[in-house]
Scaffold this motif. Structure first.
Motif, PDB file in Angstrom:
ATOM      1  N   GLU A   5       0.817  -1.226   0.000  1.00  0.00           N
ATOM      2  CA  GLU A   5       0.000   0.000   0.000  1.00  0.00           C
ATOM      3  C   GLU A   5       0.843   1.264   0.000  1.00  0.00           C
ATOM      4  O   GLU A   5       0.299   2.371  -0.121  1.00  0.00           O
ATOM      5  N   LEU A   6       2.152   1.129   0.112  1.00  0.00           N
ATOM      6  CA  LEU A   6       3.018   2.306   0.200  1.00  0.00           C
ATOM      7  C   LEU A   6       2.994   3.089  -1.102  1.00  0.00           C
ATOM      8  O   LEU A   6       3.156   2.527  -2.194  1.00  0.00           O
ATOM      9  N   THR A   7       2.802   4.395  -1.005  1.00  0.00           N
ATOM     10  CA  THR A   7       2.807   5.279  -2.169  1.00  0.00           C
ATOM     11  C   THR A   7       3.999   6.226  -2.092  1.00  0.00           C
ATOM     12  O   THR A   7       4.555   6.463  -1.026  1.00  0.00           O
ATOM     13  N   TRP A   8       4.360   6.759  -3.247  1.00  0.00           N
ATOM     14  CA  TRP A   8       5.587   7.561  -3.324  1.00  0.00           C
ATOM     15  C   TRP A   8       5.522   8.844  -2.509  1.00  0.00           C
ATOM     16  O   TRP A   8       6.555   9.361  -2.082  1.00  0.00           O
ATOM     17  N   ASP A   9       4.327   9.380  -2.267  1.00  0.00           N
ATOM     18  CA  ASP A   9       4.225  10.601  -1.479  1.00  0.00           C
ATOM     19  C   ASP A   9       4.610  10.381  -0.018  1.00  0.00           C
ATOM     20  O   ASP A   9       4.811  11.338   0.730  1.00  0.00           O
ATOM     21  N   ARG A  10       4.741   9.109   0.390  1.00  0.00           N
ATOM     22  CA  ARG A  10       5.142   8.809   1.768  1.00  0.00           C
ATOM     23  C   ARG A  10       6.578   8.285   1.847  1.00  0.00           C
ATOM     24  O   ARG A  10       6.987   7.756   2.868  1.00  0.00           O
ATOM     25  N   VAL A  11       7.297   8.430   0.738  1.00  0.00           N
ATOM     26  CA  VAL A  11       8.721   8.057   0.703  1.00  0.00           C
ATOM     27  C   VAL A  11       9.539   9.329   0.569  1.00  0.00           C
ATOM     28  O   VAL A  11       9.399  10.069  -0.411  1.00  0.00           O
ATOM     29  N   ASN A  12      10.372   9.607   1.551  1.00  0.00           N
ATOM     30  CA  ASN A  12      11.226  10.797   1.529  1.00  0.00           C
ATOM     31  C   ASN A  12      12.670  10.333   1.335  1.00  0.00           C
ATOM     32  O   ASN A  12      13.345   9.947   2.288  1.00  0.00           O
ATOM     33  N   LEU A  13      13.136  10.377   0.085  1.00  0.00           N
ATOM     34  CA  LEU A  13      14.469   9.870  -0.215  1.00  0.00           C
ATOM     35  C   LEU A  13      15.563  10.804   0.278  1.00  0.00           C
ATOM     36  O   LEU A  13      16.672  10.355   0.588  1.00  0.00           O
ATOM     37  N   SER A  14      15.293  12.094   0.359  1.00  0.00           N
ATOM     38  CA  SER A  14      16.314  13.022   0.853  1.00  0.00           C
ATOM     39  C   SER A  14      16.566  12.821   2.346  1.00  0.00           C
ATOM     40  O   SER A  14      17.711  12.888   2.807  1.00  0.00           O
ATOM     41  N   ARG A  15      15.515  12.553   3.099  1.00  0.00           N
ATOM     42  CA  ARG A  15      15.662  12.296   4.537  1.00  0.00           C
ATOM     43  C   ARG A  15      15.810  10.806   4.841  1.00  0.00           C
ATOM     44  O   ARG A  15      16.059  10.434   5.973  1.00  0.00           O
ATOM     45  N   ARG A  16      15.614   9.985   3.831  1.00  0.00           N
ATOM     46  CA  ARG A  16      15.696   8.530   3.956  1.00  0.00           C
ATOM     47  C   ARG A  16      14.740   8.025   5.034  1.00  0.00           C
ATOM     48  O   ARG A  16      15.122   7.366   5.993  1.00  0.00           O
ATOM     49  N   ALA A  35      20.988   2.986   3.375  1.00  0.00           N
ATOM     50  CA  ALA A  35      21.454   3.492   2.079  1.00  0.00           C
ATOM     51  C   ALA A  35      21.112   2.533   0.949  1.00  0.00           C
ATOM     52  O   ALA A  35      20.756   2.965  -0.162  1.00  0.00           O
ATOM     53  N   GLY A  36      21.233   1.219   1.198  1.00  0.00           N
ATOM     54  CA  GLY A  36      20.944   0.250   0.150  1.00  0.00           C
ATOM     55  C   GLY A  36      19.497   0.282  -0.283  1.00  0.00           C
ATOM     56  O   GLY A  36      19.193   0.275  -1.486  1.00  0.00           O
ATOM     57  N   LEU A  37      18.568   0.309   0.668  1.00  0.00           N
ATOM     58  CA  LEU A  37      17.150   0.378   0.337  1.00  0.00           C
ATOM     59  C   LEU A  37      16.817   1.709  -0.318  1.00  0.00           C
ATOM     60  O   LEU A  37      16.011   1.769  -1.256  1.00  0.00           O
ATOM     61  N   ALA A  38      17.433   2.785   0.150  1.00  0.00           N
ATOM     62  CA  ALA A  38      17.191   4.101  -0.453  1.00  0.00           C
ATOM     63  C   ALA A  38      17.604   4.104  -1.926  1.00  0.00           C
ATOM     64  O   ALA A  38      16.920   4.674  -2.778  1.00  0.00           O
ATOM     65  N   ALA A  39      18.730   3.457  -2.243  1.00  0.00           N
ATOM     66  CA  ALA A  39      19.187   3.385  -3.632  1.00  0.00           C
ATOM     67  C   ALA A  39      18.218   2.579  -4.489  1.00  0.00           C
ATOM     68  O   ALA A  39      17.910   2.955  -5.628  1.00  0.00           O
TER      69      ALA A  39
END
Length: 374
Positions: free
Chosen positions: A200-211, A233-237
């Motif tokens: 159910e995770l959507t991109w608006d709830r993923v903050n890649l800059s703050r990880r 870092a690995g999952l963020a990439a």
């Protein structure tokens, strides 16, 4: 005060001491109920549900099917409502046409036997009948029925204690499986997410800059197993790469559409990785086990898993901590002398220590040796 349509009846929404109320005219008198909703739309939905439930409750012929659907309607938007929609195909044929007072223990046991014969595990049966029991108790609490009949369930099976080693995790993430399945696995392992939360995770709830990843659907829930968690870092990439190729708002997608279930793809991945007895939920359990084995405090693991209390976390995962009950085990290691264990000899507090004075004293190893030489 304003009026809404309650299905041919005008319902009046108002406020009383800061809370919403619904009222209507019936039999020459007004009926009014307080509502639990906190906003306008919620009050409208609850008002219509309240009116409908009151009408059902006035009919002594109310069936289990009507109670089931009324309870499910009240829980609309929650996972239990979706689960009960699917379970109706199993519960319905045997129970929905009956009144609550027509259910017997023998009938429930027949249902359990039939479900087992169909190959269903006790865990599935336990959950299905639990929803039936809850719906009936809900109807009793709202005086829709006079008494909720007892619903016997099979014993709840102990949870499987399967978790993946680092070598098994490496095999899984490197196996020849669909990219969306591997991404879902990385999410569950890297965030302690439940399978549903990952899908159910959507991109608006993923903050890649703050990880960080917000596993909640909104600011208030659902709360079970949902939290705002940091990511490595690995999952963020991996998420960054997926974001560049995304065609939908959902993080886990396939052929330009959100993925509702990965059971089939996950089973294929398990075969490709040569892993047995592994379900998507095993990955959440695996993540927590590795945190506990690394000595992470239970309170911090509870935060990662979205537990509202550490009691559940401690009950399941404390035994994986490297020092769990270590001090207690040393105390009970009766085959080793007190001097060998602690470097000190404890004396019976009721007896004075020869050469050293009063009761309750201890002496070090050096003192013990010296007393033997004198």
């Amino acid at each position: 005060m304003r009026e809404i349509d309650g299905g041919g009846v005008r319902l009046r929404l108002g406020r009383l001491k800061g809370r919403w109320t619904v009222s209507w005219d019936e039999g020459g008198r007004r009926r009014r109920f307080r509502l639990e909703a906190g906003d306008d739309k919620g009050a409208e939905r609850e008002a219509i549900d309240r009116y409908r439930l009151e009408q059902i409750g006035r009919d002594t012929r109310v069936t289990i099917g009507e109670i089931w659907e009324s309870y499910r309607a009240e829980k609309q938007g929650r996972r239990v409502a979706d689960a009960m929609r699917l379970e109706a195909a199993q519960i319905g044929p045997r129970f929905f046409h009956l009144r609550p007072d027509q259910i017997s223990v023998a009938m429930v046991r027949e249902h359990i036997a039939a479900r087992r014969a169909a190959g269903r595990g006790d865990g599935t049966i336990w959950t299905e009948l639990g929803h039936l029991r809850t719906a009936l108790r809900w109807a009793e609490a709202r005086r829709i029925i006079a008494h909720a009949p007892p619903i016997e369930r099979p014993p709840k099976p102990a949870p499987l204690d399967r978790w993946l080693t680092r070598e098994e995790i490496d095999r899984l993430l490197r196996c020849d499986a669909a990219p969306h399945v591997i991404l879902a696995c990385r999410l569950m392992l890297g965030t302690c997410a439940r399978p549903t939360a990952a899908l159910e995770l959507t991109w608006d709830r993923v903050n890649l800059s703050r990880r960080t990843v917000d596993l909640r659907l909104d600011a208030v829930g659902p709360r079970k197993g949902r939290a705002v968690v940091p990511i490595g870092a690995g999952l963020a990439a991996a998420l960054s790469e997926a974001r560049r190729a995304a065609l939908t708002d959902h993080v886990v997608e396939w052929c330009g559409a959100p993925v509702r279930s990965i059971k089939t793809g996950f089973a294929s991945a398990m075969r490709a990785a040569d892993l047995d007895d592994v379900t998507p939920h095993t990955l959440r359990h695996t993540a927590a086990v590795h945190l506990a084995a690394a000595g992470v405090p239970m309170a911090r693991i509870a935060q990662m898993m979205g537990h509202s209390s550490t009691s559940v976390t401690e009950r399941v995962y404390a035994r994986f901590a490297p020092d769990h009950l270590r001090a207690e085990a040393e105390i009970l290691d009766f085959g080793v002398s007190q001097v060998q264990r602690t470097g000190k000899e404890t004396v019976n507090p009721s007896q004075p220590l020869d050469g050293y004075g009063g009761p309750g004293r201890t002496r070090t190893c050096n003192q013990t040796v010296m007393s033997g030489l004198l």
